[in-house]
Design a protein around this motif. Structure first.
Motif, PDB file in Angstrom:
ATOM      1  N   UNK A  26      -1.010  -0.824   6.874  1.00  0.00           N
ATOM      2  CA  UNK A  26      -1.647  -0.684   5.635  1.00  0.00           C
ATOM      3  C   UNK A  26      -1.104  -1.410   4.612  1.00  0.00           C
ATOM      4  N   UNK A  27      -2.218  -1.876   3.667  1.00  0.00           N
ATOM      5  CA  UNK A  27      -1.879  -2.400   2.399  1.00  0.00           C
ATOM      6  C   UNK A  27      -2.594  -1.634   1.292  1.00  0.00           C
ATOM      7  N   UNK A  55      10.064   5.096  -4.608  1.00  0.00           N
ATOM      8  CA  UNK A  55       9.927   3.614  -4.523  1.00  0.00           C
ATOM      9  C   UNK A  55       9.118   3.223  -3.392  1.00  0.00           C
ATOM     10  N   UNK A  56       8.342   4.079  -2.928  1.00  0.00           N
ATOM     11  CA  UNK A  56       7.367   3.819  -1.855  1.00  0.00           C
ATOM     12  C   UNK A  56       7.791   3.470  -0.628  1.00  0.00           C
ATOM     13  N   UNK A  57       9.030   3.956  -0.182  1.00  0.00           N
ATOM     14  CA  UNK A  57       9.765   3.480   0.903  1.00  0.00           C
ATOM     15  C   UNK A  57       9.189   4.206   2.117  1.00  0.00           C
ATOM     16  N   UNK A  91       7.267  -2.410   4.440  1.00  0.00           N
ATOM     17  CA  UNK A  91       7.830  -3.460   4.925  1.00  0.00           C
ATOM     18  C   UNK A  91       7.975  -4.883   3.983  1.00  0.00           C
ATOM     19  N   UNK A  92       7.307  -4.550   2.891  1.00  0.00           N
ATOM     20  CA  UNK A  92       6.931  -5.531   1.819  1.00  0.00           C
ATOM     21  C   UNK A  92       6.396  -4.874   0.619  1.00  0.00           C
ATOM     22  N   UNK A 124       3.872  -3.160  -1.170  1.00  0.00           N
ATOM     23  CA  UNK A 124       2.395  -2.524  -0.712  1.00  0.00           C
ATOM     24  C   UNK A 124       1.920  -2.775   0.593  1.00  0.00           C
ATOM     25  N   UNK A 125       2.868  -3.283   1.332  1.00  0.00           N
ATOM     26  CA  UNK A 125       2.674  -3.312   2.884  1.00  0.00           C
ATOM     27  C   UNK A 125       3.437  -2.081   3.776  1.00  0.00           C
ATOM     28  N   UNK A 126       2.520  -1.454   4.540  1.00  0.00           N
ATOM     29  CA  UNK A 126       3.074  -0.366   5.179  1.00  0.00           C
ATOM     30  C   UNK A 126       2.921  -0.490   6.675  1.00  0.00           C
ATOM     31  N   UNK A 127       3.859  -0.125   7.471  1.00  0.00           N
ATOM     32  CA  UNK A 127       3.443  -0.132   9.076  1.00  0.00           C
ATOM     33  C   UNK A 127       4.307   1.203   9.734  1.00  0.00           C
ATOM     34  N   UNK A 128       3.525   1.542  10.779  1.00  0.00           N
ATOM     35  CA  UNK A 128       3.989   2.670  11.568  1.00  0.00           C
ATOM     36  C   UNK A 128       3.552   3.304  12.515  1.00  0.00           C
ATOM     37  N   UNK A 129       3.895   4.453  13.214  1.00  0.00           N
ATOM     38  CA  UNK A 129       3.171   4.933  14.176  1.00  0.00           C
ATOM     39  C   UNK A 129       1.931   6.022  13.751  1.00  0.00           C
ATOM     40  N   UNK A 130       1.217   6.149  14.766  1.00  0.00           N
ATOM     41  CA  UNK A 130       0.034   7.189  14.206  1.00  0.00           C
ATOM     42  C   UNK A 130      -0.292   8.042  15.126  1.00  0.00           C
ATOM     43  N   UNK A 131      -0.655   9.436  15.187  1.00  0.00           N
ATOM     44  CA  UNK A 131      -0.910  10.144  16.257  1.00  0.00           C
ATOM     45  C   UNK A 131      -2.425  10.812  15.694  1.00  0.00           C
TER      46      UNK A 131
END
Length: 375
Positions: free
Chosen positions: A201-202, A106-108, A154-155, A157-164
């Motif tokens: 990201x969307x 479910x895209x979590x 977070x909504x 189709x919207x995603x947010x998070x850290x990047x390395x």
């Protein structure tokens, strides 16, 4: 300098498509290697050989693999992919690549990244929007890249998070051409940099490898700092927007806008690089490089042709420009490219195609063979 990579499997699949091979070992080989016999929701795994040639590597022998799955085998979940490619050349060069786009139930969660390890020559034409067309330097090095985003929804189709982002060049040698002398750029004697940042990201695509309809948008920021283990201090913002629109049941019109905007003391291999298999096909990856780049492309896809169940094609065009600073882009340095491609439907039940593209520029053609569309 250009590379031709031929997919041996594609030739075999073509023979199978037009011949009546109904019995024996050939049919069994095709069923295991080419045919998609999995049911919806079930994972799929394929391995196929490749053969290539380029002036800087001689003959290249490779093996590609692709693993496709949906979380909990639920067809309502998005299609995830893990792709791998390994190669060795007659010049004792070698490499191992991994790419991943993994969606959780479910895209979590969304894991998006790539990993590279290779000993492979890098052609260097200099830095800036106007560099010599001939006589590049040859930088031979071991290269490691690890870039990963760990994104949380977070909504819808919207995603947010850290990047390395970790990149390292070691055991390097800078070989000057006979007819031209280059100042050695930062990083040509070896470099190691690790960047930390975040991405927003969307993404409403259902099939990352062959987008029939959907929008992907990403903006990310990465900071590289000596205090965190890097050899250089620099930072950058990356923007990537892709959109696909069906024009009929089989046809798709897609476009992309891509930008890199960096500042600081940037090693040559981490500058904004024009060319390659994804955008500005036809130019060698890094043919033009600088601190900033804006690129765009448009592509029309026939997937597949109306008279065929397996074969399709694309036509594409693009343009890009690099500059030393954001206010320094000049229209006279815009580089165009265009080309066509052949498609073969490798996974019919998952709508995944092999692509063989040829991109044309004023400096000559470039040939590319990969699984899934360029964007």
């Amino acid at each position: 300098m250009f590379k031709i990579r031929v997919l041996m499997l594609l030739a075999g699949a073509t023979v199978c498509h037009f011949a009546n091979a109904q019995e024996g070992w050939f049919k069994r080989f095709v069923n295991k290697t080419v045919s998609d016999t999995t049911s919806p929701g079930q994972s799929s795994f394929r391995v196929y050989p490749t053969l290539g040639y380029s002036p800087e590597t001689s003959f290249e022998f490779g093996l590609s693999s692709l693993f496709l799955f949906q979380a909990k085998k639920d067809t309502l979940n998005r299609l995830s992919e893990i792709a791998a490619f390994t190669f060795i050349t007659l010049e004792a060069q070698y490499g191992l690549w991994f790419d991943n786009a993994i969606y959780g139930d479910k895209d979590k969660w969304f894991f998006l990244g790539r990993t590279r390890f290779q000993r492979f020559p890098l052609l260097y034409y200099g830095i800036g929007p106007e560099t010599p067309e001939e006589d590049p330097a040859l930088i031979d090095a071991n290269y490691i890249l690890f870039k990963q985003r760990v994104l949380r929804r977070i909504a819808p189709n919207f995603f947010v998070g850290p990047e390395i982002d970790y990149q390292q060049l070691y055991k390097t040698s800078f070989n000057q051409p006979d007819n031209h002398f280059y100042d050695k750029p930062l990083g040509s004697d070896g470099t190691r940099n690790i960047g930390f940042g975040a991405a927003l990201v969307y993404d409403n695509r259902h099939n990352v490898l062959n987008v029939r309809k959907g929008l992907f948008g990403e903006i990310s920021f990465l900071k590289y700092d000596r205090g965190l283990g890097s050899k250089s201090n620099f930072q950058g913002v990356n923007v990537d927007i892709r959109s696909s629109h069906p024009t009929s049941v089989r046809n798709v019109l897609a476009w992309q806008v891509y930008g890199n905007f960096y500042s600081g003391d940037i090693p040559f291999n981490q500058l904004a690089l024009m060319g390659g298999e994804m955008i500005m096909r036809g130019y060698y990856y890094g043919r033009y490089r600088d601190k900033n780049m804006i690129a765009t492309q448009v592509e029309h896809r026939w997937l597949p042709f109306g008279f065929s169940k397996r074969f399709g094609a694309v036509a594409f065009a693009g343009a890009a420009v690099v500059a030393p600073k954001i206010t320094g882009f000049e229209a006279k340095y815009i580089r165009p490219s265009g080309g066509v491609g052949l498609r073969y439907l490798l996974f019919p039940k998952k709508d995944i195609f092999l692509r063989l593209d040829v991109g044309f520029t004023k400096e000559g053609p470039g040939f590319y063979l990969f699984t899934g569309e360029a964007f």
